[in-house]
Design an enzyme around this catalytic site. Structure first.
Site, mmCIF file in Angstrom:
data_model
loop_
_atom_site.group_PDB
_atom_site.id
_atom_site.type_symbol
_atom_site.label_atom_id
_atom_site.label_comp_id
_atom_site.label_asym_id
_atom_site.label_seq_id
_atom_site.Cartn_x
_atom_site.Cartn_y
_atom_site.Cartn_z
ATOM 1 N N LYS A 27 10.314 -8.314 -7.519
ATOM 2 C CA LYS A 27 9.985 -6.926 -7.212
ATOM 3 C C LYS A 27 10.157 -6.103 -8.482
ATOM 4 O O LYS A 27 11.237 -6.065 -9.059
ATOM 5 C CB LYS A 27 10.907 -6.403 -6.115
ATOM 6 C CG LYS A 27 10.678 -4.928 -5.800
ATOM 7 C CD LYS A 27 11.504 -4.464 -4.630
ATOM 8 C CE LYS A 27 11.289 -2.983 -4.383
ATOM 9 N NZ LYS A 27 12.045 -2.511 -3.219
ATOM 10 N N LYS B 244 5.824 -8.207 -5.652
ATOM 11 C CA LYS B 244 5.559 -6.827 -5.297
ATOM 12 C C LYS B 244 5.650 -5.948 -6.523
ATOM 13 O O LYS B 244 6.629 -6.075 -7.269
ATOM 14 C CB LYS B 244 6.596 -6.388 -4.261
ATOM 15 C CG LYS B 244 6.526 -4.948 -3.859
ATOM 16 C CD LYS B 244 7.696 -4.604 -2.990
ATOM 17 C CE LYS B 244 7.664 -3.127 -2.725
ATOM 18 N NZ LYS B 244 8.802 -2.674 -1.987
#
Ligand code: PBG
Length: 324
Positions: A195, A248
């Site tokens: 992330k 992400k």
């Protein structure tokens, strides 16, 4: 042997031929719809920067899931907007908190809905960081037990999947241990393994009311230039017990998705985040892009890069289009 013996255009002539040779497909069963659950009754607060998305009270969350199921979307990930926030995010792990309350209501109504619970502290802390603060810094090891506790609360309420998104080191192991010690070994962990500290989360922070009140998230979320580091994060999370790993955001990180997919034999998820959704809407509202086309092209691109699963605010719109 080349042209004129071979003609690439032969297989592009009709829609049926193109479908026949399509290398990548998109289906509703691979899509996960993010939902924002808030207190109250009959509440549907439109999120200005994310057209078609709402902060939903529990009853409206249930209605929305019924509608999603009608379109073949059977995966939702829940984010909570709590009544109160404090320094340690206690409204995030409280048994009567907003997310566990929603999970129980959904579990009661739906047998085959796969309920994902995002696990993070930023929606529940008054400072907006994803962990507790010690001496002005996010304290990794002091945060782990709280993340484990929140995961346990959600799993006990009936979540099928917990998805830690905080980027603390060691969280997957802490969550797996807590679940297993409590007889919840069937609960799946999707790790937000890679992330990145991204500007594309802007609209989400409006939706979840979770911007950091000081500083930013760069001391725990990943630095955008790095891909080898992402592979190491994935490896560590798998070693700690993650079942599925996530990259992400999605569109600016297709190479990361591709590398993770090619180097690990596990299901890979990608989060087509709020900013990726909102920028297409904004351009479409200006008449600059055709929304349906760029939505489908974005999602097929994420699949082609190697994502098996996509979390996307377009889930219902895509499912509707696929059914046409
Ligand atoms: C919480 C979390 C965020 C997103 C998912 N979980 C925001 C953040 O890290 O600031 C972003 C999702 C999106 O932008 O759609 N930690």
């Amino acid at each position: 042997m080349g042209y004129p013996f071979h003609r690439g255009r032969r297989l592009r002539r009709t829609a049926n031929l193109r479908e026949l040779v399509s290398e990548t497909r998109l289906s509703p069963g691979q899509l996960v719809m993010p939902l924002f659950v808030c207190p109250g009754d009959n509440v549907r607060n439109a999120i200005r920067s994310m057209p078609g998305n709402f902060q939903l009270s529990v009853d409206q969350t249930v209605e929305t899931c019924a509608e999603l199921a009608d379109h073949g979307i059977n995966n939702v990930i829940l984010f909570g907007i709590p009544e109160t926030k404090d320094a340690v995010g206690s409204s995030g792990y409280a048994e009567d908190g907003i997310v566990p309350t929603a999970i129980r209501a959904l579990r009661e109504r739906f047998d085959d809905l796969t309920i994902w619970a995002d696990v993070c502290m930023c929606e529940y802390t008054d400072h907006g960081h994803c962990g507790v603060i010690t001496d002005g810094d996010v304290d990794n090891d002091a945060t782990l037990p709280l993340l484990a506790r929140a995961s346990l609360t959600y799993a006990k309420a009936g979540a099928d999947i917990v998805a830690p998104s905080d980027m603390m080191d060691g969280r997957i192991g802490a969550v797996r241990d807590a679940l297993d010690e409590n007889g919840l070994e069937k609960v799946v962990i999707v790790s937000y393994a890679a992330k990145y500290a991204s500007g594309f989360y802007g609209p989400f922070r409006d939706a979840a009311e979770s911007p950091p009140q000081f500083g930013d998230r760069r001391s725990y979320q990943m630095d955008p230039p790095n891909v080898r580091e992402a592979l190491r994060e994935v490896e560590m999370d798998l070693d700690e017990g993650a079942d599925i790993v996530m990259v992400k955001p999605a569109l600016p990180y297709l190479d990361v998705i591709c590398r993770v997919k090619s180097e690990f034999d596990v299901p890979v998820a990608a989060y087509n985040v709020s900013g990726e959704f909102s920028m297409l809407h904004a351009a479409a509202q200006n008449g600059w892009l055709d929304l349906e086309k760029v939505m489908m092209e974005s999602l097929i691109g994420i699949r082609r890069a190697g994502a098996d699963i996509i979390l996307t605010y377009f889930a219902k719109d895509v499912a509707k289009l696929l059914a046409r």
